[in-house]
Design a protein around this motif. Sequence first.
Motif, PDB file in Angstrom:
ATOM      1  N   VAL A 560       0.655  -1.130  -0.777  1.00 54.67           N
ATOM      2  CA  VAL A 560      -0.057  -0.282  -0.017  1.00 54.67           C
ATOM      3  C   VAL A 560       0.978   1.313  -0.344  1.00 54.67           C
ATOM      4  CG1 VAL A 560      -1.335   0.925   1.400  1.00 54.67           C
ATOM      5  CG2 VAL A 560      -2.057  -0.946   1.399  1.00 54.67           C
ATOM      6  N   LYS A 565      -2.980  -0.863  -4.594  1.00 59.10           N
ATOM      7  CA  LYS A 565      -3.495  -1.150  -3.502  1.00 59.10           C
ATOM      8  C   LYS A 565      -4.901  -2.227  -3.252  1.00 59.10           C
ATOM      9  CE  LYS A 565      -4.475   3.288  -3.612  1.00 59.10           C
ATOM     10  NZ  LYS A 565      -4.573   5.304  -4.422  1.00 59.10           N
ATOM     11  N   THR A 593      -7.479  -7.319   0.474  1.00 61.41           N
ATOM     12  CA  THR A 593      -8.144  -5.866   0.872  1.00 61.41           C
ATOM     13  C   THR A 593      -8.259  -5.126  -0.993  1.00 61.41           C
ATOM     14  OG1 THR A 593      -8.066  -3.881   1.363  1.00 61.41           O
ATOM     15  CG2 THR A 593      -5.903  -4.620   0.430  1.00 61.41           C
ATOM     16  N   GLY A 594      -8.828  -4.143  -1.356  1.00 64.16           N
ATOM     17  CA  GLY A 594      -8.850  -3.103  -3.252  1.00 64.16           C
ATOM     18  C   GLY A 594      -9.817  -4.030  -3.167  1.00 64.16           C
ATOM     19  N   ASP A 668      -7.883   1.359   5.218  1.00 61.77           N
ATOM     20  CA  ASP A 668      -8.399   0.738   3.877  1.00 61.77           C
ATOM     21  C   ASP A 668      -9.704  -0.674   4.858  1.00 61.77           C
ATOM     22  OD1 ASP A 668      -7.223   1.604   1.992  1.00 61.77           O
ATOM     23  OD2 ASP A 668      -5.359   0.638   2.568  1.00 61.77           O
TER      24      ASP A 668
END
Lengths: 789, 347
Positions: A560, A565, A593-594, A668
């Motif tokens: 990140v 991302k 994530t993302g 996030d």
Amino acid sequence: MKLSKNFVKDYIDVDVDLKTLAEDMTRVGNEYDSAQKLIDATDLVIGKVIDCVNHPDSDHLHVCKVDVGTEVLNIVCGAPNVRKGLKVIVAKAGAHLPGGIIIKKSNIRGQESNGMLCSIQELGIEHKFLKEEDIDGIHELPEDAPIGGDPIKFMELDDEVIDFELTANRGDLLSILGMAYEIGAIYDKKVKEIDLSHTENGEDINNKFKVDIQTDNCSMFLAKKIENLTIMESPTFIKNRLIASGIRPINNVVDISNYVMLETGQPLHFYDADRLGNMIRVRMAEENEELTTLDGIKRNLSKNDIVIANSQKAIGLAGVMGGLDTEVENTTKNIIIEAAIFDSVKVRITSKKILRSEASNRFEKGLDPNRTYMAIERACNLLEKYANAKIITGIVKYDKTKKDDREIYIKYENINSVLGINIPKEEVLKVFERLGFKYVENGDEVKVIVPRRRLDISIKEDLIEEVGRIYGLDNIEGKLPLIEMRKGSCDNTLREIRNKMVSLGLNETLTYVLINENDVKKYTLDKFDELRLLDPITEERNVLRYSLIPSLVKVYEYNVARNIKDVSIFELGKGFYKKEEYGENLKLCCLMTGDYILDIKNKKKVDFYVIKGIAEEILNYLGYENRYSFINNKEIPKEFHPGQTGIISVNNDDVGIIGRLHPSIFKDDVYVLEINLDKLLEKKVGKMKFKEISKYPRIQKDLAIVAKNEIESSKIEKEIKRTAGKLLVDIVPFDVYYGKGIDKDKRSIAYSLTFETIDRTLTDEEINGMLNKIIEDLENKLDVSVRKE
Amino acid sequence: MKEKLEQIRKITKEKIKDLKSMQELTDLKAKVLGKKGELTEILRGMKDLSAEERPIIGSMVNKVRDEIEDAIKEAQQNIEQALINKKLEEEKIDITLPSVKIKRGSKHPINRVIEEIEDLFVSMGYDVISGPELETDEYCFERLNLPKGHPARDMQDSFYITNEYLLRTQTSSVQARTMMANKNCEPIRMICTGKTYRREDDATHSHQFNQVEGLVIDKKERNVSLADLKGTLEVFVRKLIGENSRLRFRPSYFPFTEPSYEVDVNCFKCGGKGCNLCKETGWIEILGAGIVHPNVLKMNGYDPEKFGGFAFGTGIDRLAMFKYGITDMRYLYTNDIRFLNQFDRKD
């Protein structure tokens, strides 16, 4: 070990070039790091400064005219000691100097300069070896240096050096003599005798001096007295050979002790006899005993250190460093030479604590007692010659060592069966001769008498190695072992999990097991003792991880920070703990994530249900379908989102955790999953088996249920399944609706129900009857209602 | 009546030519062939005809009807085809626009190499065995002929947790475990792969790295020799590095084997001529190997008079770097997604 070619040539004829020697030594097992000339320079010549004036445009430069025999060169020089009449080392235009420097014709502030006058350092001699007068200026050659001659030859620096990286068992090669034997074995040459001759004078030392050995950690101690020394500079060859070997020359007496150590491998220590007194004692140090060593540092000793003492106190750390009080100084007249053998392990422990030196290194690797005697005599020989010393009669001896050579019996057949070739008997014997080993033939067997210097050889396998390496390993043809055919085995579970995770679109990572203590108890509520390193390299990594989540979180943060991302990663690795016992568990960890589906039109952001899908895929793939659940009414670690986290339970046993990391820690939306595979995989799974499929069509019905938010979908599903029994083959919630028409604290969940039976066509009446029963049961047992369209 | 029929035929066929839609077609069909259609009218009027005329007109009507029906059928097909064509035309898309991006995962390069090595040795009849990473001093050192205080322990500066427990410095610990587990002294052919740890960290050494370890033990009469070791490692290196690989054995020293060797492979960058990778020697050190030391056999329950064999080991990290041309060891452990994504296909 730095091997000076000039030095070893005293004992063996070497007629190959340096590179060949280095490569041939490598082939017999002695790797080298570098092989090069001591002074790696070209186009150097002895010159005489015949004119020297100040540079008109500089306050420190000089413009010199230098006679180099064939011509007179104009050279600008900045050294403070350059002057008319001086003999100097000239690097002519075009000369190559160490460090890739090339001398060119140039113009320095308007004055032509056709070369350079050199300092010793510019020739590549390390700073630590320089004499004081050589530090600040160019080197001053003596008056008798021949103009136009080769300065390197003149200074006797025309040596070549191989820097060997020796294996731990070849302590014998930490000596010029040992190297000579090795080179002799390669090229089938004989080692020359070492000169030990000297004259002994006066009354036997044994009448006046005693040694008192109080510990088994000293197996040998020899003392010899030398009187009337003259301390001065060493002869050039001694200085240069020390420099080539990486040791700083000091004065003739100190240099001779080092020189003999290099030759024989036996470290010597010289004591100032007048300050020592008339006895030497070897004992273990007292706990917290103090000693100031040669380097002026006050050392605090422990009972594991061997010390040398006189009648009052410790005067040296055996095998490691002498004491300041009895050091040989410029005024020293009389010395006692110590040549001893100390326990290698004890020396190693002490030297690790204090200082690793050339001497301690040799003690650690083990010494040949024959060389201990030899070293004393050699020192006498050199001291008599180069320090005008008077050698006192006799040696004070303490000697508990075995000096006899080892006898090893070996069959020729044995050698060949281990090496896998057929070396004729004569060739085998020839190898022993080349190595300088005596032997007695006896039919199909040979008795080999291994000299004491080869401390590494004790069993027949060692002899097999010797035969192999000297005969030449390149002569061995590779073949495959003749062994019983069978299929190899490999547990592929791990690999199948890996393949499955990869096929689900995750990147496999490999992270460090060592993490920081602050992270080790995170992401888990398990009770365990963390495993802490006794001696970490860095406090950043001082404990063994228990969970893989801290490691994957670090990977996420790394990416990140680089503006990557979309991170969907997994790792298969071990977590470590101490509960009752020390233990380790194989774990599968996954972090997401993302976006999971990446294209702009169909983007799918990772949410709980995405990572739950990953978990289910793995569990189903491993055969645990219908045996697991995600439970959210248990206590969860504080690093997780309390509303979006569940414990993964298989057969009512917790095997892992799944959920979102706490939003106040991570900005996030980060989801993780960790399964203890050891715990999961011990739950048996049946073999994959075919089930008969129905020949009759399935019927699908939808049912919308309005329920309070706290009633979990899984509870409703369970109830439906119970009522419907075997007819219901699948139930999938396909829509969740909040809002208009539904009470605020409620939601509507639509289920798709699939009915099927193996033996007949289901009728509408039967299914509708079933649906009514389901609705009735649901409304009776749970606080829910069925939504009418 | 004849004229009338001819007229119907002519007009209808004209109209069929102009048909544009299914609706027009249905209307026309009804107008001509329907219950109140023109042809039906004629058939109905036949009852007024004489017995002689009736069959003649009848067959004429049938003929005209067949002709019209065929024409209508054909027209229908044309219209349907036109409709499909139109639909297909409307559905045309730009196939060069991007696809749905289904994530493609990737396997870490080190594990790719581990799997390749395991497959190779399984195919040669070796068992793949695993062992603990948190190991005891006994299995990591003592049973491998490395007693406490042995100088060679310095070669493997270790991470101890207690005086007894440490992170294994070498997969060789699994050799001892395999022998000890084999109470009946069966022959052994095994490899072990996995993480190992040493107390060093610099540009070319990571404190955590991976090794593969191999062990073959068989009865003495089977003569498992150095030549067999060489042949086995040749297969290994040729598969992993390249068919043109040659090996060089250099005597070395490991406490658990005697004789011991370091094994070099001809430099795969320059082929052996000498370059910066091989430090101008033409060779790259790649393996450690040797004949199992009799003490190791003895300490782990095998009689060295009756059994013998070889062992070898190598670092996998460096192999993976060679294989994929990875320029910096640190890439292997930082797990940059841009790095990991490069190992996402069949090799």
